[in-house]
Design a protein around this motif. Structure first.
Motif, PDB file in Angstrom:
ATOM      1  N   LEU A 100       4.951  11.398  14.409  1.00 13.91           N
ATOM      2  CA  LEU A 100       5.867  10.589  15.215  1.00 13.91           C
ATOM      3  C   LEU A 100       7.122  10.256  14.409  1.00 13.91           C
ATOM      4  CD1 LEU A 100       4.786   7.682  17.516  1.00 13.91           C
ATOM      5  CD2 LEU A 100       6.704   7.358  15.970  1.00 13.91           C
ATOM      6  N   LEU A 101       6.954   9.894  13.144  1.00 16.04           N
ATOM      7  CA  LEU A 101       8.092   9.569  12.281  1.00 16.04           C
ATOM      8  C   LEU A 101       8.989  10.788  12.057  1.00 16.04           C
ATOM      9  CD1 LEU A 101       9.538   7.541  10.418  1.00 16.04           C
ATOM     10  CD2 LEU A 101       8.002   8.271   8.574  1.00 16.04           C
TER      11      LEU A 101
ATOM     12  N   TYR B 216      10.914  11.476  15.188  1.00 19.39           N
ATOM     13  CA  TYR B 216      11.938  10.440  15.384  1.00 19.39           C
ATOM     14  C   TYR B 216      13.174  10.755  14.546  1.00 19.39           C
ATOM     15  CZ  TYR B 216      14.317   5.956  15.322  1.00 19.39           C
ATOM     16  OH  TYR B 216      15.274   4.964  15.423  1.00 19.39           O
ATOM     17  N   VAL B 217      12.953  11.082  13.281  1.00 13.64           N
ATOM     18  CA  VAL B 217      14.070  11.405  12.386  1.00 13.64           C
ATOM     19  C   VAL B 217      14.799  12.648  12.869  1.00 13.64           C
ATOM     20  CG1 VAL B 217      14.685  12.143  10.047  1.00 13.64           C
ATOM     21  CG2 VAL B 217      13.022  10.300  10.374  1.00 13.64           C
ATOM     22  N   TYR B 218      14.042  13.672  13.275  1.00 11.34           N
ATOM     23  CA  TYR B 218      14.659  14.927  13.733  1.00 11.34           C
ATOM     24  C   TYR B 218      15.526  14.702  14.970  1.00 11.34           C
ATOM     25  CZ  TYR B 218      15.186  19.585  15.713  1.00 11.34           C
ATOM     26  OH  TYR B 218      15.716  20.734  16.252  1.00 11.34           O
TER      27      TYR B 218
ATOM     28  N   PHE C  38      16.603  11.694  16.469  1.00  6.55           N
ATOM     29  CA  PHE C  38      17.602  10.617  16.500  1.00  6.55           C
ATOM     30  C   PHE C  38      18.595  10.650  15.336  1.00  6.55           C
ATOM     31  CE2 PHE C  38      14.329   8.891  19.286  1.00  6.55           C
ATOM     32  CZ  PHE C  38      15.081   8.311  20.291  1.00  6.55           C
ATOM     33  N   HIS C  39      18.275  11.375  14.254  1.00  3.34           N
ATOM     34  CA  HIS C  39      19.156  11.305  13.082  1.00  3.34           C
ATOM     35  C   HIS C  39      19.612  12.655  12.527  1.00  3.34           C
ATOM     36  CE1 HIS C  39      18.657   6.967  12.756  1.00  3.34           C
ATOM     37  NE2 HIS C  39      17.356   7.145  12.944  1.00  3.34           N
TER      38      HIS C  39
ATOM     39  N   LYS D  39      18.037  11.947  24.078  1.00  3.67           N
ATOM     40  CA  LYS D  39      17.255  11.743  22.852  1.00  3.67           C
ATOM     41  C   LYS D  39      15.929  11.047  23.160  1.00  3.67           C
ATOM     42  CE  LYS D  39      20.927  11.821  19.399  1.00  3.67           C
ATOM     43  NZ  LYS D  39      21.668  11.079  18.368  1.00  3.67           N
ATOM     44  N   ILE D  40      15.972  10.039  24.025  1.00  3.45           N
ATOM     45  CA  ILE D  40      14.729   9.333  24.375  1.00  3.45           C
ATOM     46  C   ILE D  40      13.768  10.271  25.093  1.00  3.45           C
ATOM     47  CG2 ILE D  40      13.742   7.473  25.763  1.00  3.45           C
ATOM     48  CD1 ILE D  40      16.394   5.936  25.284  1.00  3.45           C
TER      49      ILE D  40
ATOM     50  N   PHE E 279      12.301  12.807  22.635  1.00  3.39           N
ATOM     51  CA  PHE E 279      11.317  12.167  21.761  1.00  3.39           C
ATOM     52  C   PHE E 279       9.990  11.956  22.498  1.00  3.39           C
ATOM     53  CE2 PHE E 279       9.533   8.212  19.834  1.00  3.39           C
ATOM     54  CZ  PHE E 279       9.211   8.750  18.593  1.00  3.39           C
TER      55      PHE E 279
ATOM     56  N   ILE F  87       6.143  13.617  21.652  1.00  2.37           N
ATOM     57  CA  ILE F  87       5.008  12.792  21.224  1.00  2.37           C
ATOM     58  C   ILE F  87       3.910  12.708  22.278  1.00  2.37           C
ATOM     59  CG2 ILE F  87       6.451  11.413  19.678  1.00  2.37           C
ATOM     60  CD1 ILE F  87       6.181   9.106  21.719  1.00  2.37           C
TER      61      ILE F  87
END
Length: 419
Positions: A17-18, A21-23, A25-26, A60-61, A64, A68
């Protein structure tokens, strides 16, 4: 051992999940190539500043959540197995000597649990869609669709799983082959019923009201040598602001369907291009190629599951409380393996689908010969759905059955330049 496995599974899911998230959103800014800045494929030329911000956030949401949800499904099935819930569900369902009743009770309990676990996530997706102005559906209508989904899926699942586990019990080695052979007529039968039995449970379908537009569409179909008598529209304005059109069904139940939102917000020329696109699928037999691909996927998938599942049961059967593959409480393991294989086959099938969609676009350009209408139509589709015109690579591979809008519009631009 079950406790250790559970902790490890949760930790693995949180790490994944982390990473995602990084991929999402960032590591991806959602930008477009410098060479396309200011072109008709640049969203800044057809979206407002507010729409650009909302599109980036919403995309993005959604991306994501997509990445997941399937691993969360695997985690759920895993816990149903190691906690002994699946075993308990089968034990509680033994209230009748009739196997179909036994299976129905077990499947109802499993389906109810799955519905309850995923309900908060589905409600979150619904509220997000409402919040970003995509969904117009009120809660009671949304809940009604969920209840219909539950019962339609439950009835189909009872039929499929009862037959499947009967076959497994009769032939523990070749069950996958017999099950695959049965999926062919059953899948085609479901596709035949979809437009006339299943789809009307959710929405109202009726012949296209705009007879002048229908005449233009039927004339286009005649040019493409497509037998067609009616085009259907469906009432979607009460549920969404998005635009869509599609081909559904097989044989004499096949039909072209336009959402009423599409009819209200696109010009006749833009709609004709969309119709030309759908006719391209018909002419190039994409529906039948899709059926063949699905049948091939089922063959490979069932064969792999027939090899992997007995190995799992032999090695970890005590942990999962499964002693034999034909026990129906082994179903969560079968569903977990199926979901895993399906998820990682997405890039292959999406690549084929994107190629077919590009071919359908090309057919529409040739038969309609309105490239400017195609561009404005794509721009309106992107605006209405707050679409991400240039998604990250992983998102494109796993999610996109159509080429991203930036590619579709650029192809049309190139066509205009080359004329």
């Amino acid at each position: 051992m079950a406790k250790k496995w559970g902790i490890r599974a949760v930790l693995a899911f949180l790490i994944y999940l982390l990473i995602m998230y990084v991929y999402i959103f960032h590591l991806n800014d959602g930008g477009i190539p410098v060479s396309l800045l200011g072109s008709t494929s640049d969203p800044k030329t057809f979206m407002t500043g507010q729409e650009l911000i909302l599109s980036e956030e919403y995309s993005k949401i959604r991306n994501f959540l997509f990445f997941i949800l399937t691993p969360f499904e695997w985690l759920m099935y895993f816990f149903i197995l190691i906690s002994g819930l699946s075993y308990l569900f089968e034990k509680w369902s033994m209230v009748s000597k009739w196997k179909v009743i036994h299976n129905s009770i077990y499947l109802f309990l499993l389906s109810l649990l799955t519905f309850a676990v995923f309900f908060p996530i589905n409600y979150l997706r619904y509220t997000l869609s409402k919040g970003y102005g995509i969904s117009t559906q009120d809660f009671s209508s949304w809940m009604r669709d969920n209840v219909i989904d539950f019962w339609v899926n439950f009835v189909i699942t009872v039929i499929v799983i009862s037959v499947l586990y009967w076959i497994i019990k009769k032939s523990t080695k070749r069950w996958w082959l017999y099950a695959w052979l049965l999926t062919i007529p059953f899948s085609i039968f479901l596709m035949y019923l979809q437009p006339v039995i299943i789809d009307p449970l959710y929405n109202e379908f009726y012949p296209l009201k705009n007879k002048e537009l229908e005449e233009k569409i039927l004339h286009l179909a005649e040019q493409a040598n497509i037998p067609a008598e009616h085009v259907f529209e469906v009432n979607m304005a009460d549920k969404t602001n998005a635009l869509n059109a599609y081909v559904t069904g097989v044989g004499d139940n096949s039909r072209i369907v336009l959402w009423d939102t599409t009819l209200e917000r696109l010009t006749d020329e833009e709609i004709l291009f969309i119709m030309g696109h759908e006719m391209g699928h018909y002419v190039e037999k994409h529906i039948y190629i899709g059926i063949f691909g699905y049948i091939l996927m089922m063959f490979v998938g069932l064969w792999l599951i027939s090899k992997i599942m007995p190995w799992f049961i032999k090695k970890y059967g005590k942990v999962f409380k499964i002693t034999n593959i034909h026990q129906i409480h082994s179903l969560p393991l079968l569903l977990l393996l199926s979901s895993f294989l399906l998820f990682f086959s997405n890039p292959i099938f999406n690549t084929v689908s994107r190629y077919q969609e590009a071919r359908a676009d090309q057919f529409a350009l040739e038969i309609v010969q309105e490239p400017e209408a195609a561009i404005t139509g794509f721009q309106k589709l992107a605006k209405a759905g707050l679409s991400e015109v240039n998604p990250p690579a992983l998102v494109k591979w796993f999610r996109y059955t159509h080429p991203p809008m930036i590619e579709r519009i650029k192809t049309i631009e190139d066509t205009i330049k080359n004329k």
